[in-house]
Design a protein around this motif. Structure first.
Motif, short mmCIF file in Angstrom:
data_model
loop_
_atom_site.label_atom_id
_atom_site.label_comp_id
_atom_site.label_asym_id
_atom_site.label_seq_id
_atom_site.Cartn_x
_atom_site.Cartn_y
_atom_site.Cartn_z
N ARG A 24 12.71 -21.03 -15.89
CA ARG A 24 14.09 -20.50 -15.92
C ARG A 24 14.10 -19.00 -15.67
NH1 ARG A 24 14.54 -23.59 -20.48
NH2 ARG A 24 14.46 -21.75 -21.80
N CYS A 25 13.19 -18.31 -16.32
CA CYS A 25 13.16 -16.85 -16.20
C CYS A 25 12.72 -16.41 -14.81
CB CYS A 25 12.27 -16.25 -17.28
SG CYS A 25 12.95 -16.47 -18.95
N LEU A 26 11.75 -17.10 -14.22
CA LEU A 26 11.34 -16.79 -12.85
C LEU A 26 12.51 -16.98 -11.89
CD1 LEU A 26 7.77 -18.32 -12.51
CD2 LEU A 26 8.42 -15.97 -11.97
N ALA A 27 13.25 -18.05 -12.07
CA ALA A 27 14.38 -18.33 -11.19
C ALA A 27 15.45 -17.25 -11.30
CB ALA A 27 14.98 -19.70 -11.53
N ARG A 53 3.37 -7.89 3.60
CA ARG A 53 4.18 -9.07 3.88
C ARG A 53 5.67 -8.77 3.77
NH1 ARG A 53 3.85 -14.43 0.18
NH2 ARG A 53 1.69 -14.42 0.92
N TYR A 54 6.04 -8.00 2.77
CA TYR A 54 7.45 -7.71 2.52
C TYR A 54 7.91 -6.37 3.08
CZ TYR A 54 7.04 -11.89 -0.19
OH TYR A 54 6.80 -13.20 -0.56
N GLY A 55 7.04 -5.74 3.87
CA GLY A 55 7.41 -4.51 4.56
C GLY A 55 7.81 -3.36 3.63
N MET A 56 7.14 -3.28 2.51
CA MET A 56 7.47 -2.22 1.55
C MET A 56 6.88 -0.90 2.01
SD MET A 56 6.72 -4.15 -2.00
CE MET A 56 7.55 -5.65 -2.43
N THR A 57 7.68 0.13 1.92
CA THR A 57 7.22 1.45 2.38
C THR A 57 7.07 2.44 1.23
OG1 THR A 57 9.50 2.09 2.85
CG2 THR A 57 8.22 1.15 4.67
N ASN A 58 7.49 2.04 0.03
CA ASN A 58 7.35 2.96 -1.12
C ASN A 58 5.88 3.12 -1.47
OD1 ASN A 58 7.49 0.20 -1.91
ND2 ASN A 58 7.68 0.82 -4.04
N LYS A 59 5.54 4.23 -2.08
CA LYS A 59 4.15 4.58 -2.37
C LYS A 59 3.44 3.52 -3.23
CE LYS A 59 1.26 8.25 -4.25
NZ LYS A 59 1.21 9.55 -4.89
N SER A 60 4.14 2.97 -4.22
CA SER A 60 3.50 2.01 -5.11
C SER A 60 3.54 0.59 -4.56
CB SER A 60 4.13 2.06 -6.50
OG SER A 60 5.50 1.77 -6.41
N GLY A 61 4.26 0.36 -3.49
CA GLY A 61 4.29 -0.94 -2.84
C GLY A 61 4.70 -2.06 -3.78
N ALA A 62 4.02 -3.19 -3.66
CA ALA A 62 4.36 -4.38 -4.43
C ALA A 62 4.09 -4.21 -5.92
CB ALA A 62 3.58 -5.58 -3.90
N ARG A 63 3.25 -3.25 -6.27
CA ARG A 63 2.92 -3.05 -7.69
C ARG A 63 4.17 -2.75 -8.52
NH1 ARG A 63 1.08 0.68 -11.53
NH2 ARG A 63 -0.64 -0.14 -12.77
N ALA A 64 5.08 -1.95 -7.98
CA ALA A 64 6.31 -1.61 -8.71
C ALA A 64 7.15 -2.87 -8.95
CB ALA A 64 7.11 -0.58 -7.94
N SER A 65 7.25 -3.74 -7.96
CA SER A 65 8.01 -4.98 -8.11
C SER A 65 7.32 -5.92 -9.10
CB SER A 65 8.16 -5.69 -6.76
OG SER A 65 8.96 -4.92 -5.90
N LEU A 66 6.00 -5.94 -9.07
CA LEU A 66 5.25 -6.79 -9.99
C LEU A 66 5.50 -6.35 -11.44
CD1 LEU A 66 3.05 -9.01 -10.38
CD2 LEU A 66 1.39 -7.15 -10.35
N ILE A 67 5.38 -5.06 -11.70
CA ILE A 67 5.56 -4.54 -13.06
C ILE A 67 6.99 -4.77 -13.54
CG2 ILE A 67 5.61 -2.43 -14.45
CD1 ILE A 67 3.16 -1.51 -12.74
N ALA A 68 7.97 -4.50 -12.68
CA ALA A 68 9.36 -4.71 -13.06
C ALA A 68 9.62 -6.18 -13.36
CB ALA A 68 10.29 -4.23 -11.95
N GLY A 69 9.08 -7.05 -12.53
CA GLY A 69 9.26 -8.49 -12.74
C GLY A 69 8.60 -8.96 -14.02
N GLN A 70 7.41 -8.47 -14.31
CA GLN A 70 6.72 -8.85 -15.55
C GLN A 70 7.53 -8.44 -16.77
OE1 GLN A 70 3.06 -6.77 -14.75
NE2 GLN A 70 1.95 -8.68 -14.39
N ARG A 71 8.07 -7.24 -16.75
CA ARG A 71 8.87 -6.77 -17.88
C ARG A 71 10.10 -7.64 -18.08
NH1 ARG A 71 8.37 -0.48 -16.28
NH2 ARG A 71 6.35 -0.10 -17.27
#
Length: 92
Positions: A24-27, A53-71
């Motif tokens: 549920r939370c992932l969705a 893959r997702y064309g991220m140009t920010n310095k932290s790349g996917a790591r920022a999305s991963l951390i935000a999603g985990q929180r």
């Protein structure tokens, strides 16, 4: 023997509860955060590969999305009444 069976049943119920809450939370996550978490933990992709893959140009790349999603996942799971210590977040 009955105590062991009761304990095993309790563990199974807890796993099912965690699994349902996690689904549920992932969705409920923003699409990019969900994609990065699934890519990292379920597909075994590196953060570098996910950044490309997702064309991220920010310095932290996917790591920022991963951390935000985990929180967000942790908060959502706790809000669902599931003890977040039951969730091995090293795998998501």
């Amino acid at each position: 023997m009955r105590q062991l069976q009761a304990l095993q049943l309790g563990v199974q119920v807890a796993r099912e509860e965690v699994s349902r809450a996690l689904e549920r939370c992932l969705a409920g996550l923003p699409e990019l955060e969900r994609a990065v978490i699934l890519g990292q933990y379920y597909e075994g992709e590196t953060l570098e590969a996910l950044t490309r893959r997702y064309g991220m140009t920010n310095k932290s790349g996917a790591r920022a999305s991963l951390i935000a999603g985990q929180r967000k996942l942790r908060r959502c799971i706790e809000k669902a009444g599931v003890d977040s210590s039951l969730v091995d977040d090293s795998n998501w």
